[in-house]
Scaffold this motif. Structure first.
Motif: not given
Length: 286
Positions: A174-188
């Motif tokens: 469960v990921a709530v409000s995940p900080s996907l902006w981190w490192n310029g969206g690297a996780l995407l």
């Protein structure tokens, strides 16, 4: 004369754990009373334990005895926190929950301050796998096939990073409000690169985000609102959920980044600790 005593959480225990990564952790465990399931108890581990443990335990305690009505089964709650008095150890969680990144590319921290050390996610995951899980296995009969992980904000980022790097480590995430902006969206981008190689038995995933986390531009708004909008929390969470795809994607109406974590507890418990057979999740994603 009226006397005051400390309030405690019935049935909960606290352990101080020296992490192999150099961190000092406070591990809080609540084992349900009552009969032990044939295969052992399911487990919900959650990050930011200092901030969320009591809420998670009490929410489960209210719902689990009425499983047919609430959809929630009894389970063990494990909060992984830090040896601090407040709800967060901001510097340590920033290190533990973030994948490696070039500090020069990170820009300004969301609170406007300077970044402290980052990039300890993989070492922290090792602590979860090789120290926290074995600790729990010695405390209660658990079902190793029914273990879930809950994270909020940077903790949500860590949970999704773990999904991509160790997709079979947990049965549900469960990921709530995940900080996907981190490192310029690297996780995407990492999701795109790893998507084809994710195994069929990877963790099932729920992603939730507050409806107020990506505010529209308004005249005279303060810098904090503009910064939140730039993080595109709703847009990025939806993009990750669509591409994976997630089993559940939920927008929590009228919730902001701070309130979303508690608003998500009910849906998260139903997803992570389902009563009876695994629920049919068809139609849960808008």
């Amino acid at each position: 004369m009226t006397t005051a005593t400390d309030v405690t959480i019935a049935g909960a225990q606290r352990f101080d754990l020296a992490g192999a990564n150099g961190g000092a952790y406070r591990v809080m465990v609540a084992v349900p009373r009552g009969p032990i399931p044939a295969g052992g108890f399911p487990v919900l581990y959650h990050l930011d334990g200092n901030a969320v443990f009591a809420s998670m335990v009490e929410a489960l305690r209210i719902q689990a005895p009425r499983g047919p009505a609430t959809g929630v089964a009894p389970g063990v709650i494990v909060g992984i926190g830090y040896s601090v008095d407040g709800p967060f150890d901001r510097n340590r969680r920033t290190f533990d929950y973030t994948p490696a990144a070039d500090p020069a590319t990170l820009g300004e921290r969301p609170d406007g301050g300077a970044w402290t050390e980052t990039g300890g996610a993989d070492a922290f995951i090792e602590v979860l796998e090789t120290q926290v899980k074995p600790l729990l296995a010695g405390l209660a009969p658990i079902d190793p096939a029914r273990q879930a992980l809950f994270g909020h904000s940077l903790g949500g980022l860590l949970a999704l990073h773990l999904l991509l790097t160790r997709p079979e480590a947990f049965a549900r995430i469960v990921a709530v409000s995940p900080s996907l902006w981190w490192n310029g969206g690297a996780l995407l981008r990492d999701l795109e690169a790893r998507h084809a190689s994710l195994p069929a038995n990877r963790a099932r995933v729920m992603i939730a985000v507050g409806g107020e986390e990506e505010p529209p531009e308004t005249p005279g708004e303060d810098p904090h609102a503009a910064r939140r909008r730039s993080h595109r929390l709703i847009t990025n969470a939806r993009a990750f959920a669509d591409r994976l795809p997630a089993d559940v994607f939920r927008i929590l109406p009228e919730e902001n980044h701070g309130s979303a974590v508690h608003a998500a507890l009910g849906p998260a418990l139903r997803f992570a600790l389902p009563a009876g057979p695994a629920p049919d999740l068809t139609g849960t994603r808008p």
